[in-house]
Design a protein around this motif. Structure first.
Motif, PDB file in Angstrom:
ATOM      1  N   PRO A  68       0.823  -1.214   0.000  1.00 25.51           N
ATOM      2  CA  PRO A  68       0.000   0.000   0.000  1.00 25.51           C
ATOM      3  C   PRO A  68       0.858   1.266   0.000  1.00 25.51           C
ATOM      4  O   PRO A  68       0.530   2.252  -0.671  1.00 25.51           O
ATOM      5  CB  PRO A  68      -0.807  -0.112   1.292  1.00 25.51           C
ATOM      6  CG  PRO A  68      -0.791  -1.551   1.643  1.00 25.51           C
ATOM      7  CD  PRO A  68       0.454  -2.140   1.067  1.00 25.51           C
ATOM      8  N   ASN A  69       1.990   1.241   0.724  1.00 25.22           N
ATOM      9  CA  ASN A  69       2.867   2.407   0.784  1.00 25.22           C
ATOM     10  C   ASN A  69       3.409   2.805  -0.579  1.00 25.22           C
ATOM     11  O   ASN A  69       3.704   3.965  -0.824  1.00 25.22           O
ATOM     12  CB  ASN A  69       4.064   2.114   1.690  1.00 25.22           C
ATOM     13  CG  ASN A  69       3.729   2.407   3.125  1.00 25.22           C
ATOM     14  OD1 ASN A  69       2.712   3.040   3.395  1.00 25.22           O
ATOM     15  ND2 ASN A  69       4.568   1.943   4.026  1.00 25.22           N
ATOM     16  N   ASP A  70       3.588   1.812  -1.433  1.00 27.53           N
ATOM     17  CA  ASP A  70       4.146   2.090  -2.748  1.00 27.53           C
ATOM     18  C   ASP A  70       3.171   2.801  -3.661  1.00 27.53           C
ATOM     19  O   ASP A  70       3.509   3.180  -4.773  1.00 27.53           O
ATOM     20  CB  ASP A  70       4.612   0.782  -3.401  1.00 27.53           C
ATOM     21  CG  ASP A  70       5.920   0.297  -2.805  1.00 27.53           C
ATOM     22  OD1 ASP A  70       6.592   1.113  -2.154  1.00 27.53           O
ATOM     23  OD2 ASP A  70       6.250  -0.890  -2.972  1.00 27.53           O
ATOM     24  N   LEU A  71       1.925   2.952  -3.191  1.00 29.72           N
ATOM     25  CA  LEU A  71       0.906   3.622  -4.007  1.00 29.72           C
ATOM     26  C   LEU A  71       0.620   5.021  -3.500  1.00 29.72           C
ATOM     27  O   LEU A  71      -0.278   5.696  -4.003  1.00 29.72           O
ATOM     28  CB  LEU A  71      -0.391   2.795  -3.991  1.00 29.72           C
ATOM     29  CG  LEU A  71      -0.305   1.431  -4.668  1.00 29.72           C
ATOM     30  CD1 LEU A  71      -1.522   0.589  -4.322  1.00 29.72           C
ATOM     31  CD2 LEU A  71      -0.210   1.612  -6.170  1.00 29.72           C
ATOM     32  N   THR A  72       1.390   5.482  -2.493  1.00 31.69           N
ATOM     33  CA  THR A  72       1.107   6.780  -1.887  1.00 31.69           C
ATOM     34  C   THR A  72       1.320   7.919  -2.883  1.00 31.69           C
ATOM     35  O   THR A  72       2.359   8.018  -3.516  1.00 31.69           O
ATOM     36  CB  THR A  72       2.028   7.020  -0.669  1.00 31.69           C
ATOM     37  OG1 THR A  72       1.960   5.864   0.155  1.00 31.69           O
ATOM     38  CG2 THR A  72       1.595   8.250   0.100  1.00 31.69           C
ATOM     39  N   LEU A  73       0.315   8.771  -2.993  1.00 27.64           N
ATOM     40  CA  LEU A  73       0.408   9.959  -3.840  1.00 27.64           C
ATOM     41  C   LEU A  73       0.736  11.163  -2.945  1.00 27.64           C
ATOM     42  O   LEU A  73       0.509  11.113  -1.733  1.00 27.64           O
ATOM     43  CB  LEU A  73      -0.914  10.167  -4.586  1.00 27.64           C
ATOM     44  CG  LEU A  73      -1.181   9.098  -5.659  1.00 27.64           C
ATOM     45  CD1 LEU A  73      -2.588   9.196  -6.199  1.00 27.64           C
ATOM     46  CD2 LEU A  73      -0.158   9.206  -6.782  1.00 27.64           C
TER      47      LEU A  73
END
Lengths: 612, 179
Positions: A68-73
């Protein structure tokens, strides 16, 4: 008008989205300040960059694929999907989860565009989205990008202009508007892309455009995007001593663009490699396409280069051992691109079209003829009479077989290659010369990649009464099919007549007259009508009835559907209604059914569930 | 250095001077107060020249970008002696094109000196020795006159991608497993 601070232009492209803005508080002058808006996006897992282009790709990752962290905008959200550069990147390895070309699906009449059908090849467990929903995701990403950078001026409160191909039919325009409405844009307008390109040219000329065109000019705009080719004709007229621009004609929807060219080159190289017993997998083909694009750009810019090496890197970590090295020659580029997409033809050439087979595969209706020159010849040939009704236009030579443009504006990254731009102009000028007309000139100073967004932002400024406005209106007259009242002949379907309900050139915010003819609607069940459009019949008025027509002149569009609820009526009863057309302020066509009695109206839907 | 030993009279004189100055000068009074409480500030020492460890994060990020765009790590980790120059040349194109793209995307790089290499130039006193290095017959005082051997490179702007919290920068390239 609203209290918007900015006019924002959004180019919602087939392959890229671009955003530009004009500050509306600046002083009135010919030099309008305008800025491109950066679009922060994921470029790798957990890595965000500002880019000017947002690739129009949506990737639907598996739950174990990305943390999920890798999708942070940057604005602190972690959507369960990826939009932009990373989406395109991941999709090149896992195409079954990639949504691409959503815009082309949005104008594909053969499918239900509100139904989750993309990615087309997705296995059952991959959640699919509708073409409409994909467009909403792109617009939503643009909104979040803007709001992050302009916390005091939320995008939903600004004047937003969204561009659509000039050739978009009423259903596709309405779906684009629906996507914008779903995101929540309050002040939104649709603008045709070739017009936006011309606005951008006007803006860039800083007032000098008045010296570059004159009354009687016919400007041909050729907009060759990543996925579509869009043609428009804009005539220069005069009113009260100042120049006016009139968009007099638009071309058909042609699914043919720059991406097709890169792919065509990649296939040439792939065939060459296959001869050496080297086969490429999907990922390598993608890398090859990329390499061919770079080689093409270098060779088309510099005529001195005879061959360009093209390298397909290995997929594994052994770079040197596994890399496939080949080359692209000038002959191959010239043959594939120039002869394939811009063949030297005469003005009488027409695109080859195969009859559609009954069993159409679920896929995009790509142009069957890749020859852009033939599509251009067909467009100009069909529009011979486009400027007849305008004052100040020299009559065409008596034997003219096509409309003679006097100026050309090219748009789209494809024309960065001088060779293709020159070829297009030379061929057009050869056609003109053959019919005794002077050559057309190229309008200089176009910004090929960003022009549409720039022009759209400027249009928001122009709409406030500053600067010249292109007059356009609907580029087609619209008709519904009615069965003629004639005695039934066994074995013969009653012939269909076309009743005009919306004339050519209806401007935004106007209503068509009510036709006197009525059609019957069955209460309580959806009733479909044949729906037609004509891009050449400029003289038909509301109520005109066509007994017969050629397919060249009147084209059958997707069926439309009216559904009269049964309230207060008996199901099955036939109610006579009249069909009323209006063009909304946004720029979409609206059709309503108005019964003879009562004051209720019912909306007639364009986007009918796919043609079964 | 040993302090001189004060005589009684010298101490009396100092006490009187201190008495009057404490009364008339508030700053002096503050110092006397500190002295009497035994909290005399240590004399400000010259900062000793030190070294520091740079944060490895951006270095890893850059390596990862060079690998992603130009297969940089793959190339360096491969044994080039096993291949012919033509094969290495093919791979070098991938590395060159990709790394160059990354370099230009994330850094604005310009030469330190705009003069062409081989030309004579003069350095005035006060030039930045970090940006311009003297070599060869380095004697005398500025202005120095010499030949430009290398123009140098400097970065005028850096625009590295933002990283998500908790992103593992030590993974330069993930292993890929095709299902």
């Amino acid at each position: 008008m609203s209290t918007a601070r900015y006019a924002v232009g959004i180019d919602l492209g087939t392959t890229h989205c671009v955003m530009a803005a004009v500050d509306l508080t600046q002083d009135e002058s010919e030099q309008v300040l305008q800025q491109m808006v950066a679009i922060p996006q994921l470029t790798g897992p957990g890595s965000v960059e500002d880019r000017l282009l947002l690739p129009s790709f949506l990737y639907l990752p598996h739950s174990d694929e990305l943390a999920p962290n890798d999708l942070t905008l940057p604005w602190g959200i972690q959507p369960p999907f990826v939009v932009g550069e990373l989406a395109r990147n991941l999709g090149s390895r896992t195409p079954i989860r990639l949504v691409a070309s959503a815009k082309s699906w949005l104008c594909h009449p053969g499918v239900d565009r509100r139904a989750p059908i993309l990615p087309v090849e997705a296995p059952a467990e991959v959640p699919q989205v509708s073409p409409l929903q994909a467009s909403i995701h792109y617009l939503e990403h643009l909104r979040q990008s803007w709001d992050y950078q302009h916390p005091d001026a939320p995008l939903l409160e600004q004047e937003v202009t969204i561009t659509v191909p000039a050739s978009f039919d009423p259903a596709a325009r309405e779906l684009t508007d629906e996507a914008a409405a779903a995101v929540g844009f309050g002040h939104r307008i649709l603008l045709e892309e070739p017009q936006a390109a011309l606005y951008s040219w006007i803006l860039a000329s800083q007032g000098g455009w008045r010296k570059q065109v004159k009354v009687g000019d016919i400007i041909l705009v050729i907009d060759l995007g990543g996925g579509t080719t869009d043609l428009s004709l804009i005539a220069v007229t005069e009113r009260d001593g100042s120049l006016e621009l009139n968009r007099v004609a638009v071309g058909d929807h042609i699914l043919l663009g720059g991406d097709n060219m890169d792919l065509a080159l990649a296939h040439v190289v792939r065939t060459k490699l296959a001869g050496q017993n080297i086969s490429l997998d999907l990922w390598q083909l993608q890398a090859l396409t990329h390499g061919c694009r770079a080689a093409k750009e270098a060779m088309l810019t510099d005529p001195g280069i005879e061959t360009m090496p093209v390298v397909v890197p290995s997929r594994g970590s052994r770079l040197i051992g596994g890399t496939i090295r080949t080359e692209l020659t000038r002959d191959e580029v010239t043959h594939t691109l120039v002869e394939g997409f811009f063949p030297w033809v005469d003005a009488a050439a027409r695109p080859a079209s195969r009859a559609r087979t009954a069993l159409t595969k679920l896929g995009l209706p790509y142009a069957q003829d890749a020859g852009i020159s033939r599509h251009l010849a067909a467009f100009l040939g069909r529009q011979t009479h486009a400027t007849e009704a305008l004052a100040g236009f020299a009559a065409l030579p008596p034997n003219a077989s096509f409309l003679h443009p006097t100026a050309v504006l090219l748009n789209g990254g494809v024309f960065k290659a001088p060779l293709l731009a020159e070829r297009t102009l030379e061929m057009l000028n050869a056609w003109l010369q053959a019919e005794g007309s002077p050559p057309a000139r190229l309008l200089e100073g176009a910004d090929l990649d960003l022009a549409v967004a720039r022009g759209a932002a400027y249009y928001g400024y122009v709409r406030r009464g500053r600067g010249v406005r292109i007059r356009g209106g609907t580029a087609k007259a619209y008709y519904v099919g009615i069965e003629s009242a004639m005695p039934a002949v066994p074995g013969m379907e009653p012939p269909l007549q076309a009743l005009c309900i919306a004339p050519f050139g209806m401007e935004e915010g106007t209503d068509a007259a009510l036709p006197s003819q009525e059609v019957g609607l069955v209460v309580g069940e959806p009733v479909r009508f044949h729906f037609f459009g004509s891009s050449v019949r400029r003289e038909d008025r509301v109520g005109s009835v066509l007994e017969q027509w050629s397919p060249e002149e009147v084209e059958e569009l997707e069926e439309i559907e009216a559904n009269l609820p049964a309230e207060g009526r008996n199901p099955g009863e036939v109610v006579p209604v009249r069909l009323h057309a209006a063009v909304t302020e946004v720029g979409t066509l609206r059709l309503e059914a108005i019964p003879r009695e009562g004051n209720q109206t019912w909306k007639v839907e364009f986007d009918v569930r796919g043609q079964e | 250095m040993t302090e001189p030993k004060f005589s009684f009279f010298a101490r009396l004189l100092l006490a009187l001077q201190a008495f009057w100055r404490t009364l008339s000068d508030p700053e002096f009074a503050t110092g006397v107060a500190r002295l009497s409480q035994g909290t005399l500030p240590a004399p400000a020492a010259e900062a000793a020249p030190g070294l520091r460890q740079t944060a490895p994060e951006s270095a890893l990020q850059l390596l990862s970008l060079l690998q992603q765009e130009g297969r940089f790590v793959d190339f360096l980790e491969e044994n080039v002696s096993a291949y012919a120059d033509a094969e290495i040349g093919g791979a070098a194109r991938v590395v060159h094109e990709g790394c160059r793209k990354a370099l230009h995307a994330y850094f604005s790089i310009v030469p330190v000196r705009t003069e062409s290499e081989g030309s004579r130039l003069t350095l005035q006193s006060g030039f930045d020795p970090a940006a311009t290095r003297l070599t060869g017959n380095v004697v005398g005082q500025p202005p120095f006159t010499g030949t430009l051997m290398h123009r140098g490179w400097q970065v005028t702007a850096i625009k590295l991608p933002q990283l998500a919290e908790g992103h593992n920068v030590k993974i330069l390239a993930p292993a890929e497993v095709e299902l």
